[in-house]
Design an enzyme around this catalytic site. Structure first.
Site, short mmCIF file in Angstrom:
data_model
loop_
_atom_site.label_atom_id
_atom_site.label_comp_id
_atom_site.label_asym_id
_atom_site.label_seq_id
_atom_site.Cartn_x
_atom_site.Cartn_y
_atom_site.Cartn_z
CE LYS A 167 60.09 32.18 -11.28
NZ LYS A 167 59.92 30.72 -11.39
CG HIS A 298 63.58 23.54 -13.48
ND1 HIS A 298 64.30 23.19 -12.35
CD2 HIS A 298 63.12 24.79 -13.25
CE1 HIS A 298 64.26 24.18 -11.48
NE2 HIS A 298 63.55 25.16 -12.00
#
Length: 377
Positions: A167, A298
């Site tokens: 991230k 995902h």
């Protein structure tokens, strides 16, 4: 063969390790489980999920409306079932209804696999027997240091991973650059770093900020902008050489098509639970192939394994730390990634056998007060 009964329950399960990204701190996953029983004795298990909010709404939509619509239908007629559910719920828009339909649709495909005696990926095309995987972190806490990050990368490399997604979205992008370059150094020349912004940037500042990452040889930049802004993604993609990945926040093939037509995406990350199940996901995969794009679904690792091994235009399997069903402790038969390679279950259907006893402790009770505090930034 006919569907005789459909039941549904919801569960709130915290990730096995804390999750935090640039825009949200996750409290729990809400997992919705559908059981579909047929007059032949075959049963199918369907699974959908939300992050933090909406699980009870999906359970209510299934119990009060959608489940009744499929009683008496033939589960082998998956297109007929999917279309009926979509037509009856279309005025809700896209989102909650797609995620509810997914639970029934996945159960239907599970029944089909058991009926034909085949694992799901073979029903979907059987393009391959295994798929390479990447590790996916959700760890952007303020107290996380580069030293801790590199320790985790070392552990991923020990497990065989050479592609790692981290991230980004620190207040100062130079912090992101430092974290990226340090991870690249640790992975070595054969490694690859993917980054995920979780829709943090605005279209105004995205080009200026992301140009600072464009010479870092990243595998992709994921969800840099708000998911609905096709034009902004098109403009950004035209200005960057780094590939753009997105799709986890889209809910239909029509939404994905707009990105494909605009040439605003490189890797399509449609989530099988969010788009309405396997029936719709398969169309998205084939449509993406027609545009020369690879798919990298995902989350939902246990189902994504089958999807990726079923179709020709697959990229890699996402293995999210702290979020697999095995890590959550809710499987009777563990499904894991070994040496950064995913191998789908060979059981008929999808092979996801849930541990009902473990799940029961997380069940969402009808009148239980919610302790949700919200984690959006």
């Amino acid at each position: 063969m006919k569907i005789e009964h459909v039941s549904c329950k919801g569960y709130r399960i915290p990730p096995s390790i804390p999750w935090e990204d640039a825009t949200n701190k996750v409290q729990w996953l809400e997992i919705i489980v559908v059981e579909l029983k047929t007059d032949t004795g075959l049963t199918g298990t369907g699974i959908s999920y939300t992050v933090d909010v909406g699980g009870k709404a999906i359970v209510a939509l299934l119990e009060e409306y959608l489940a009744h619509l499929v009683i008496g239908m033939n589960p082998l007629h998956y297109e007929e079932i999917w279309y009926k559910l979509q037509r009856q719920s279309r005025r809700l828009g896209l989102g909650v209804n797609s995620m509810a339909i997914a639970a029934i649709d996945i159960a239907v495909w599970d029944v089909m696999g058991k009926h034909y005696g085949q694992p799901l990926y073979k029903l979907l095309g059987g393009a391959r027997e295994q798929i390479p995987a990447y590790i996916s972190e959700i760890n952007l806490r303020s107290d996380d240091t580069i030293e801790k990050l590199l320790e985790r990368v070392d552990s991923y490399m020990e497990q065989g991973y050479r592609t790692v997604k981290i991230k980004i979205g620190k207040p100062d992008i130079e912090e992101d650059v430092e974290r990226i370059t340090k991870v690249q150094e640790r992975l070595g020349k054969d490694g690859r770093v993917l980054v995920d912004l979780n829709q943090k940037l605005s279209s105004v500042d995205s080009i200026a900020l992301l140009s600072k990452l464009d010479d870092l040889n990243l595998g992709w930049i994921e969800e840099p902008l708000l998911f609905h802004d096709v034009h902004a993604h098109k403009l950004l993609k035209s200005r960057l050489k780094t590939p753009i990945a997105l799709g986890e926040s889209l809910h239909s093939k029509h939404q994905v098509l707009e990105y494909l037509k605009a040439d605003a995406v490189d890797y399509v990350q449609a989530d099988v639970a969010f788009v309405g199940g396997i029936t719709e996901w398969l169309k998205i995969a084939h449509m993406s192939n027609a545009f020369g794009k690879l798919v990298a679904p995902h989350f939902m690792m246990e189902l994504s394994l089958h999807l990726l091994c079923g179709v020709q235009n697959s990229y890699m399997l996402e293995n999210v730390t702290g979020g697999s069903f095995s890590e959550l402790g809710i499987l009777d038969i563990p499904i894991t990634v070994e040496n950064a390679t995913g191998v789908p279950s060979q059981l008929p259907g999808h092979g996801i056998v849930l541990n009902r006893q473990q799940l029961s402790q997380y069940e969402i009770r009808e009148h239980a007060a919610s302790t949700f505090v919200g984690g959006s930034k």
